[in-house]
Write a protein that holds these residues in place. Sequence first.
Motif, PDB file in Angstrom:
ATOM      1  N   ILE A  28     -26.397   7.494  19.958  1.00 14.13           N
ATOM      2  CA  ILE A  28     -25.424   6.431  19.720  1.00 14.13           C
ATOM      3  C   ILE A  28     -24.211   6.709  20.590  1.00 14.13           C
ATOM      4  O   ILE A  28     -23.591   7.777  20.484  1.00 14.13           O
ATOM      5  CB  ILE A  28     -25.019   6.359  18.234  1.00 14.13           C
ATOM      6  N   LYS A  30     -20.496   6.617  21.755  1.00 15.86           N
ATOM      7  CA  LYS A  30     -19.195   6.600  21.093  1.00 15.86           C
ATOM      8  C   LYS A  30     -18.105   6.580  22.147  1.00 15.86           C
ATOM      9  O   LYS A  30     -18.308   7.060  23.260  1.00 15.86           O
ATOM     10  CB  LYS A  30     -19.000   7.851  20.221  1.00 15.86           C
ATOM     11  N   GLY A  48     -14.944   4.863  17.907  1.00 17.36           N
ATOM     12  CA  GLY A  48     -16.050   4.262  17.182  1.00 17.36           C
ATOM     13  C   GLY A  48     -17.270   4.141  18.073  1.00 17.36           C
ATOM     14  O   GLY A  48     -17.329   4.718  19.164  1.00 17.36           O
ATOM     15  N   ASP A  49     -18.234   3.380  17.598  1.00 18.19           N
ATOM     16  CA  ASP A  49     -19.445   3.144  18.370  1.00 18.19           C
ATOM     17  C   ASP A  49     -19.119   2.245  19.557  1.00 18.19           C
ATOM     18  O   ASP A  49     -18.398   1.255  19.417  1.00 18.19           O
ATOM     19  CB  ASP A  49     -20.519   2.484  17.505  1.00 18.19           C
ATOM     20  N   ASN A  51     -20.274  -0.295  22.574  1.00 18.22           N
ATOM     21  CA  ASN A  51     -21.285  -1.248  23.020  1.00 18.22           C
ATOM     22  C   ASN A  51     -21.072  -1.485  24.510  1.00 18.22           C
ATOM     23  O   ASN A  51     -20.118  -2.157  24.900  1.00 18.22           O
ATOM     24  CB  ASN A  51     -21.159  -2.560  22.247  1.00 18.22           C
ATOM     25  N   ASN A  58     -16.667  -0.503  18.134  1.00 20.27           N
ATOM     26  CA  ASN A  58     -16.732  -0.950  16.750  1.00 20.27           C
ATOM     27  C   ASN A  58     -16.266   0.210  15.880  1.00 20.27           C
ATOM     28  O   ASN A  58     -16.999   1.176  15.675  1.00 20.27           O
ATOM     29  CB  ASN A  58     -18.157  -1.367  16.389  1.00 20.27           C
ATOM     30  N   ASP A  59     -15.036   0.105  15.365  1.00 22.29           N
ATOM     31  CA  ASP A  59     -14.513   1.196  14.555  1.00 22.29           C
ATOM     32  C   ASP A  59     -14.828   1.026  13.069  1.00 22.29           C
ATOM     33  O   ASP A  59     -14.355   1.786  12.233  1.00 22.29           O
ATOM     34  CB  ASP A  59     -13.014   1.383  14.772  1.00 22.29           C
ATOM     35  N   SER A  61     -18.268   0.484  12.221  1.00 20.97           N
ATOM     36  CA  SER A  61     -19.685   0.817  12.063  1.00 20.97           C
ATOM     37  C   SER A  61     -19.850   2.162  11.360  1.00 20.97           C
ATOM     38  O   SER A  61     -19.009   3.049  11.460  1.00 20.97           O
ATOM     39  CB  SER A  61     -20.385   0.842  13.424  1.00 20.97           C
ATOM     40  N   ILE A  62     -20.945   2.282  10.648  1.00 19.26           N
ATOM     41  CA  ILE A  62     -21.287   3.525   9.954  1.00 19.26           C
ATOM     42  C   ILE A  62     -22.612   3.996  10.531  1.00 19.26           C
ATOM     43  O   ILE A  62     -23.661   3.438  10.237  1.00 19.26           O
ATOM     44  CB  ILE A  62     -21.386   3.302   8.427  1.00 19.26           C
ATOM     45  N   SER A  63     -22.531   5.012  11.384  1.00 18.63           N
ATOM     46  CA  SER A  63     -23.721   5.475  12.101  1.00 18.63           C
ATOM     47  C   SER A  63     -24.667   6.274  11.222  1.00 18.63           C
ATOM     48  O   SER A  63     -25.874   6.201  11.384  1.00 18.63           O
ATOM     49  CB  SER A  63     -23.309   6.318  13.309  1.00 18.63           C
TER      50      SER A  63
END
Length: 157
Positions: A28, A30, A48-49, A51, A58-59, A61-63
């Motif tokens: 993923i 980051k 965050g993640d 894209n 995306n702060d 998102s829950i990875s």
Amino acid sequence: MKHNKYISRANDSFLLYHFTSKGPKGSIQKSVIYSKTAVENIYNLAFGDYNPISDEINDLSISNNGDSVRVLATVAATLYTFTEKYPEAWITATGSTKARTRLYRMGIANNLAEIIEEFAIFGYNCKGHWEQFVVGEDYEVFLLTRKETYTSWKEAN
């Protein structure tokens, strides 16, 4: 920090860092971004993640990739690099949710002895005041800077 970290890559301005989280959910991407604020030498830290298609973070998102300690240690490592490039910087950070702010507070508390070797760190409490970070206190926002910067600021004020 003493925890394992991922290797991060900074852009030319040292305001943007990318790294890859690896765990049960795969790889993923980051990112960590330091954004200038309206106040000189104050930056906001966000991560965050990432894209790569939309070039957005995306702060929220829950990875759940099983590596949150390593991810937070990597984010913390960017603070060292960033403040080497911008030694007068003060960095603010808060979680995108109360739960994340609590997670960051716990991470700071668990590593406070190491953090305060090089940084001065403060918390904005529910009473509306900044104070030096105290383990066990609840904070809405965190603020940190290199010890030398804080000492110079304190002497000037």
